[in-house]
Motif scaffolding. Sequence first.
Motif, PDB file in Angstrom:
ATOM      1  N   LEU A 205     -36.747  -3.004 -34.171  1.00 33.05           N
ATOM      2  CA  LEU A 205     -37.714  -2.404 -33.248  1.00 33.05           C
ATOM      3  C   LEU A 205     -37.994  -3.320 -32.067  1.00 33.05           C
ATOM      4  CD1 LEU A 205     -38.120  -0.429 -35.623  1.00 33.05           C
ATOM      5  CD2 LEU A 205     -40.561  -0.429 -35.081  1.00 33.05           C
ATOM      6  N   LEU A 206     -37.751  -4.613 -32.231  1.00 31.56           N
ATOM      7  CA  LEU A 206     -38.015  -5.566 -31.152  1.00 31.56           C
ATOM      8  C   LEU A 206     -37.140  -5.254 -29.947  1.00 31.56           C
ATOM      9  CD1 LEU A 206     -38.170  -8.862 -33.240  1.00 31.56           C
ATOM     10  CD2 LEU A 206     -40.104  -7.596 -32.286  1.00 31.56           C
ATOM     11  N   GLY A 207     -37.778  -5.058 -28.813  1.00 28.14           N
ATOM     12  CA  GLY A 207     -37.053  -4.754 -27.589  1.00 28.14           C
ATOM     13  C   GLY A 207     -36.598  -3.316 -27.484  1.00 28.14           C
ATOM     14  N   LYS A 208     -36.839  -2.509 -28.531  1.00 22.71           N
ATOM     15  CA  LYS A 208     -36.366  -1.125 -28.526  1.00 22.71           C
ATOM     16  C   LYS A 208     -37.485  -0.107 -28.737  1.00 22.71           C
ATOM     17  CE  LYS A 208     -31.802  -2.424 -30.271  1.00 22.71           C
ATOM     18  NZ  LYS A 208     -30.815  -2.260 -31.384  1.00 22.71           N
ATOM     19  N   TYR A 209     -38.665  -0.598 -29.091  1.00 23.84           N
ATOM     20  CA  TYR A 209     -39.816   0.292 -29.251  1.00 23.84           C
ATOM     21  C   TYR A 209     -40.964  -0.295 -28.453  1.00 23.84           C
ATOM     22  CZ  TYR A 209     -43.520   3.097 -31.314  1.00 23.84           C
ATOM     23  OH  TYR A 209     -44.582   3.957 -31.482  1.00 23.84           O
ATOM     24  N   LYS A 210     -41.571   0.524 -27.628  1.00 29.57           N
ATOM     25  CA  LYS A 210     -42.609   0.065 -26.713  1.00 29.57           C
ATOM     26  C   LYS A 210     -43.744  -0.632 -27.459  1.00 29.57           C
ATOM     27  CE  LYS A 210     -45.890   1.672 -23.205  1.00 29.57           C
ATOM     28  NZ  LYS A 210     -46.445   2.871 -22.532  1.00 29.57           N
ATOM     29  N   GLY A 211     -43.988  -1.883 -27.096  1.00 34.82           N
ATOM     30  CA  GLY A 211     -45.102  -2.643 -27.660  1.00 34.82           C
ATOM     31  C   GLY A 211     -44.779  -3.387 -28.932  1.00 34.82           C
ATOM     32  N   ALA A 212     -43.601  -3.172 -29.530  1.00 40.96           N
ATOM     33  CA  ALA A 212     -43.263  -3.832 -30.796  1.00 40.96           C
ATOM     34  C   ALA A 212     -43.104  -5.342 -30.589  1.00 40.96           C
ATOM     35  CB  ALA A 212     -41.990  -3.237 -31.373  1.00 40.96           C
ATOM     36  N   ASP A 213     -43.751  -6.148 -31.457  1.00 38.23           N
ATOM     37  CA  ASP A 213     -43.658  -7.602 -31.310  1.00 38.23           C
ATOM     38  C   ASP A 213     -43.601  -8.336 -32.650  1.00 38.23           C
ATOM     39  OD1 ASP A 213     -46.238  -7.263 -32.189  1.00 38.23           O
ATOM     40  OD2 ASP A 213     -47.197  -7.980 -30.355  1.00 38.23           O
ATOM     41  N   GLY A 214     -43.262  -7.737 -33.728  1.00 33.48           N
ATOM     42  CA  GLY A 214     -43.137  -8.318 -35.070  1.00 33.48           C
ATOM     43  C   GLY A 214     -43.187  -7.162 -36.071  1.00 33.48           C
ATOM     44  N   ILE A 215     -43.030  -7.283 -37.431  1.00 29.15           N
ATOM     45  CA  ILE A 215     -43.249  -8.563 -38.103  1.00 29.15           C
ATOM     46  C   ILE A 215     -42.024  -8.924 -38.967  1.00 29.15           C
ATOM     47  CG2 ILE A 215     -44.699  -9.769 -39.798  1.00 29.15           C
ATOM     48  CD1 ILE A 215     -47.014  -8.138 -38.987  1.00 29.15           C
ATOM     49  N   LYS A 216     -41.639  -8.065 -39.976  1.00 28.82           N
ATOM     50  CA  LYS A 216     -40.609  -8.494 -40.929  1.00 28.82           C
ATOM     51  C   LYS A 216     -39.989  -7.303 -41.645  1.00 28.82           C
ATOM     52  CE  LYS A 216     -38.416 -11.815 -43.163  1.00 28.82           C
ATOM     53  NZ  LYS A 216     -37.276 -10.905 -43.383  1.00 28.82           N
ATOM     54  N   THR A 217     -38.668  -7.437 -41.900  1.00 30.35           N
ATOM     55  CA  THR A 217     -37.942  -6.455 -42.694  1.00 30.35           C
ATOM     56  C   THR A 217     -37.762  -6.967 -44.120  1.00 30.35           C
ATOM     57  OG1 THR A 217     -35.791  -7.402 -42.139  1.00 30.35           O
ATOM     58  CG2 THR A 217     -36.652  -5.700 -40.661  1.00 30.35           C
ATOM     59  N   GLY A 218     -37.279  -6.086 -45.010  1.00 30.53           N
ATOM     60  CA  GLY A 218     -36.978  -6.496 -46.373  1.00 30.53           C
ATOM     61  C   GLY A 218     -36.025  -5.521 -47.028  1.00 30.53           C
ATOM     62  N   TYR A 219     -35.169  -6.059 -47.888  1.00 32.05           N
ATOM     63  CA  TYR A 219     -34.260  -5.186 -48.640  1.00 32.05           C
ATOM     64  C   TYR A 219     -33.774  -5.871 -49.917  1.00 32.05           C
ATOM     65  CZ  TYR A 219     -30.120  -2.769 -50.266  1.00 32.05           C
ATOM     66  OH  TYR A 219     -29.213  -2.116 -51.066  1.00 32.05           O
ATOM     67  N   ILE A 220     -33.896  -5.171 -51.023  1.00 35.36           N
ATOM     68  CA  ILE A 220     -33.123  -5.394 -52.229  1.00 35.36           C
ATOM     69  C   ILE A 220     -32.772  -4.005 -52.747  1.00 35.36           C
ATOM     70  CG2 ILE A 220     -34.115  -7.636 -52.858  1.00 35.36           C
ATOM     71  CD1 ILE A 220     -35.906  -6.198 -54.867  1.00 35.36           C
ATOM     72  N   ARG A 221     -31.803  -3.931 -53.640  1.00 37.58           N
ATOM     73  CA  ARG A 221     -31.356  -2.616 -54.095  1.00 37.58           C
ATOM     74  C   ARG A 221     -32.491  -1.823 -54.735  1.00 37.58           C
ATOM     75  NH1 ARG A 221     -25.988  -2.623 -57.583  1.00 37.58           N
ATOM     76  NH2 ARG A 221     -25.297  -3.511 -55.589  1.00 37.58           N
ATOM     77  N   ALA A 222     -33.373  -2.508 -55.462  1.00 38.89           N
ATOM     78  CA  ALA A 222     -34.460  -1.820 -56.164  1.00 38.89           C
ATOM     79  C   ALA A 222     -35.544  -1.303 -55.227  1.00 38.89           C
ATOM     80  CB  ALA A 222     -35.074  -2.752 -57.203  1.00 38.89           C
ATOM     81  N   SER A 223     -35.614  -1.859 -54.034  1.00 44.09           N
ATOM     82  CA  SER A 223     -36.702  -1.471 -53.117  1.00 44.09           C
ATOM     83  C   SER A 223     -36.267  -0.502 -52.038  1.00 44.09           C
ATOM     84  CB  SER A 223     -37.271  -2.724 -52.438  1.00 44.09           C
ATOM     85  OG  SER A 223     -36.357  -3.248 -51.474  1.00 44.09           O
ATOM     86  N   GLY A 224     -34.987  -0.522 -51.668  1.00 43.67           N
ATOM     87  CA  GLY A 224     -34.576   0.172 -50.460  1.00 43.67           C
ATOM     88  C   GLY A 224     -34.929  -0.673 -49.255  1.00 43.67           C
TER      89      GLY A 224
END
Length: 411
Positions: A205-224
């Motif tokens: 989303l950084l640089g691609k959605y107006k106003g977006a400035d953080g925070i964090k992604t996450g992924y494991i198979r159990a979580s999606g």
Amino acid sequence: MINKALLSTLALILLAITLFPGDTLARYASVVMDSRTGQVIYSRNADKKLYPASLTKIMTLYMTFEALDRGQLRFDQMLVVSKRAEGQAPTKLGLKRGGRISVRDAVFGLITKSANDAATVLAEAMAPTEAAFARKMTEKARKLGMQRTSFRNASGLPNRRQKSTARDMAILGAAMIHDFPHYYNYLSLQKFDYKGKAYKNHNNLLGKYKGADGIKTGYIRASGFNLVASAKRGRNRLIGVVFGGRSAKSRDRHMKKLLDKGFTKIETIYPTTIPTPTTRPLRIALGTSHKSKPAVQIARSNIDTPGTVAAIKKTAIGEGTWGIQVGAFSRADKARSQLNKANRLSNGLLDNGQFNIQRVTQNGTAIYRAQMVGFNEQGARNLCKALERKSMTCFVVSAGTGNLVRVADRN
């Protein structure tokens, strides 16, 4: 006749079913929250316990920033890589046992690459073991109001007892923004170069959605695919959380839809152009700041220039009927905490002010405005400008009425 709010909610639920079909829907949850007040604007399965994956690293970063502020760590401090850190599963920076990495590089590695080895290095720098650090993470979560979260490691790698909720992660995102405004800008870092390799931030989303400035992604198979995102438009800032995305792209599309709906709604609650209240809100005086001192007359000097501590203190001395506001919160203790933080960031500029927490009710919800009073008009404007240079949102509070005044209105 079905109202627009219900139609919007139904549309978001249908979108979630489309983007998160079958088993994925069972691990889906989302929240959109006003970061200033904690008001939840939209939620779905907000309190369902799910695997946070690398959203866990937001708490690792929170505690690292806390350690930096109290002097336990320094950005240029070199940390030794342990056997456990080297053995962490990808994604990672490829750190080797016995090697060294600076706190700064470890932090940037968490933010961009979501490096599991760097997370362990930081954890072991703040506690005897990563397991002990995880217990501290859980204790901190409780203090922040994250009642349904339990951490077992610093990275978010799979552990069946490491669970959180969309609501709790929104609370953590808001705490990161409000408790560490002087570090939060690091979370918008889009690329990090380390030992000849460039690591791109996973937050698309950084640089691609107006106003977006953080925070964090996450992924494991159990979580999606998970995401905590923040975006600021005007004076409104939202925290969005999505758990259980089928892919990074579908998760990002869904987050954009949630935030779009959230900004549409919040503009009706807190319009960017602040209306003048017809009556002054109830004032709750909660004492002076923790560094308060008697008013001091600053000796005049021809070397003082606008923007220096001495010059701003001079302009702040006067009638003492103006103030500043540095946030509005759902709890009075959060307002007090923000005022303490503003006082720390001001380098003594607020020493002559007095805490004033205003309780107002909006749509049946109590909100506490964090204000510091006891300045003249120009002094209050200069104080706000000084705080905004430290990345803290600030408004001038006018004398007599308590109305908010944008700093940019007049010089």
